[in-house]
Design a protein around this motif. Structure first.
Motif, mmCIF file in Angstrom:
data_model
loop_
_atom_site.group_PDB
_atom_site.id
_atom_site.type_symbol
_atom_site.label_atom_id
_atom_site.label_comp_id
_atom_site.label_asym_id
_atom_site.label_seq_id
_atom_site.Cartn_x
_atom_site.Cartn_y
_atom_site.Cartn_z
ATOM 1 N N SER A 6 -21.019 2.991 7.635
ATOM 2 C CA SER A 6 -21.722 1.889 7.636
ATOM 3 C C SER A 6 -21.592 1.122 6.281
ATOM 4 C CB SER A 6 -23.294 1.999 7.786
ATOM 5 O OG SER A 6 -23.997 0.692 7.604
ATOM 6 N N ARG A 8 -23.781 -0.209 5.077
ATOM 7 C CA ARG A 8 -25.531 -0.098 4.435
ATOM 8 C C ARG A 8 -25.555 1.302 3.964
ATOM 9 N NH1 ARG A 8 -28.813 -4.128 8.879
ATOM 10 N NH2 ARG A 8 -26.886 -5.692 8.927
ATOM 11 N N SER A 9 -24.874 2.155 4.138
ATOM 12 C CA SER A 9 -25.145 3.663 3.778
ATOM 13 C C SER A 9 -23.779 4.423 4.102
ATOM 14 C CB SER A 9 -26.047 4.301 4.839
ATOM 15 O OG SER A 9 -25.648 4.389 6.112
ATOM 16 N N ASP A 26 -25.761 2.943 13.325
ATOM 17 C CA ASP A 26 -27.136 3.160 13.593
ATOM 18 C C ASP A 26 -28.029 2.391 12.715
ATOM 19 O OD1 ASP A 26 -26.388 5.085 15.616
ATOM 20 O OD2 ASP A 26 -26.476 6.730 14.484
ATOM 21 N N ASP A 27 -27.556 2.074 11.545
ATOM 22 C CA ASP A 27 -28.353 1.536 10.580
ATOM 23 C C ASP A 27 -28.371 -0.230 10.786
ATOM 24 O OD1 ASP A 27 -26.038 1.032 9.177
ATOM 25 O OD2 ASP A 27 -26.849 2.225 7.455
ATOM 26 N N SER A 346 -27.247 -3.501 1.713
ATOM 27 C CA SER A 346 -28.580 -3.086 2.566
ATOM 28 C C SER A 346 -29.618 -4.358 2.145
ATOM 29 C CB SER A 346 -29.093 -1.746 2.300
ATOM 30 O OG SER A 346 -30.005 -1.278 3.352
#
Length: 494
Positions: A6, A8-9, A26-27, A346
């Motif tokens: 991702s 974001r991670s 998932d995020d 994020s």
């Protein structure tokens, strides 16, 4: 081994097949690969290659866990007789510049380039946990063109179903008919009360709903995935046409290997131009990428100020596919320009969802602006551009391409750097606006407008568009935004 995680991670580590099947992380982040740009495409070997050969070279670098044979099969199926030009994306001269025609596919829009091959990619991904009965439900919000191109790609594709949401009353008559007359046993089309951003945000929420995911997996063996450009499998095929444009410039001896080229791209969701950035990372000599917006000029404001603010009036324009205030793919670009800082991304995306805005650090904005230029056109300028392009070049463009044409004319020209305008759609998808712009009769139906346009310009309406007049409408559902999840649930049960 190239893996995807991702924006974001870094918790995920997926193959490209897994990332394509899943669609969105998932995020809520988008899948990216940290090895992008480690390997380059050999540009010296491009001249003389067919579109399919170039696609094989480029996609092998971007999707390394597909075998050469799998890629060759996908490419052969995606870029065959359904295209009206054997070059797939032919480059045409436009005065001193060039236009890359991306609308010769089955639905007459640039989205076909990616959406003819995405279902072929999907068919070669394997279900998680080896559930042989698992079906993929493609879930897509459209501002006009993605919907039809996705429907055409996924109709009756084995192991898949597709549900498309479009904003009621905010797409052209032709675009709406293209969707509502779609044949296929596995397709669902529904209008929603709201604009594209409302629909797209709801789709992202549905993707993030863990309870719904568990319920669909349990009751109907269905997993949700996306055909929007948030899906990496939708994005990477678009990288190919930048290389194809370069190959055609080499072939015509307009440039030598290594010479730089500038691309102007009409874009709302940022995917089309992000593909140009990916091409640059793969070694294509891209000098500038110019973002062309319509009156919903949120990208222009971001690139000039460093602040992205979606808290602004939403305009319904004559270039409906670009009427977007939340440009999903910008997140991928920010990831690479932040030196792959998932925590920063994020935080920025959290600010966007909480406050409706975010601001990037000054040094980051500076490096973004060294590559990305920007401009925008209002409705009068779009109409004027359609007329100007016809009068000067005897070439008819649609209102989205006209945003790019206008912005390109405003940019200072370096005589040593060829400029390529990416087209968006066939002018026959928006015959009324085009006719008004050219001073032709625009009083009848869209189909009468097509005939007037064909007669006046000596061009021909694509058969699939002209034939919509007599096609049967299959879908007339309209739901509120908060009823979209229930619609998906019932579609999955069919």
């Amino acid at each position: 081994m190239t893996t995807f995680h991702s924006t974001r991670s870094t918790t995920d580590s997926l193959t490209s097949k897994q990332a394509i099947r899943k669609g969105i992380a998932d995020d809520g982040g988008l899948f990216v690969s940290d090895s992008l740009g480690d390997e380059h495409v050999d540009i010296a070997s491009l001249a003389g290659k067919s579109y399919r050969q170039i696609a094989q070279d480029v996609l092998a670098k971007l999707l390394p866990d597909f075998t050469d044979e799998e890629l060759a099969d996908c490419i052969r199926e995606a870029y065959g007789d359904q295209w009206s030009d054997p070059a797939i994306t032919p480059l045409r001269p436009l005065g001193d510049d060039y236009i890359l025609e991306l609308f010769n596919g089955p639905t007459s829009a640039f989205k076909d380039v990616a959406l003819q091959i995405l279902p072929r990619f999907m068919a070669r991904t394997t279900p998680a946990g080896g559930d042989e009965d698992e079906k993929i439900m493609i879930l897509t919000a459209t501002s006009g063109d993605t919907g039809k191109a996705a429907l055409a790609g996924f109709a009756d594709a084995p192991g898949t179903a597709i549900t498309v949401f479009y904003p009621e009353g905010k797409v052209s008559q032709v675009q709406q008919l293209q969707m509502t007359t779609q044949t296929g046993d596995n397709v669902n089309v529904c209008a929603v009360k709201g604009n594209f951003d409302d629909a797209q945000s709801a789709v992202k929420r549905i993707f993030g709903d863990k309870e719904l995911a568990a319920e669909l997996a349990g009751t109907s063996h269905t997993v949700l995935s996306s055909a929007n450009s948030i899906n990496v499998g939708r994005l990477v095929p678009q990288v190919v046409y930048y290389f194809a444009a370069y190959a055609q410039l080499l072939e015509r001896q307009v440039i030598n290997v290594g010479d730089e080229v500038e691309f102007t791209v009409p874009t709302g969701n940022f995917g089309d131009i992000l593909a140009g950035y990916y091409a640059k990372l793969l070694g294509l000599p891209v000098k500038h990428l110019v973002v062309a917006s319509d009156r919903n000029n949120v990208l222009f404001d971001f690139l000039t100020s460093g602040t992205y603010n979606r808290q602004r009036p939403f305009y319904q324009t004559i270039s409906p596919s670009m009427d977007i205030l939340v440009s999903s793919n910008l997140e991928r670009m920010l990831y690479y320009f932040s030196e792959k800082d998932t925590r920063l991304i994020s935080m920025l995306m959290n600010d966007l969802s909480q406050w409706g805005a975010f601001e990037v650090p000054e040094p980051m904005l500076k490096s973004i602006r060294s590559l990305f230029g920007c401009g925008w056109a209002d409705e009068d300028q779009v109409r004027e551009s359609i007329r100007d392009c016809w009068e000067r070049n005897r070439y008819v463009i649609d209102p989205h391409t006209a945003c790019g044409y206008f912005v390109m004319q405003q940019m200072p020209r370096d005589p040593l750097t060829p400029r390529v305008l990416l087209s968006t759609a066939s002018p026959y998808k928006f015959p009324r606006v085009v006719n008004e712009s050219l001073g032709l009769d625009a009083t009848g139906t869209d189909f009468e407008c097509m005939d007037v346009l064909a007669e006046a310009t000596g061009t021909t309406a694509p058969a699939a568009l002209r034939g919509l007049e007599t096609a049967d409408v299959r879908f007339d559902d309209v739901v509120e935004i908060d009823a979209m999840e229930e619609y998906v649930r019932s579609a999955a049960e069919k």
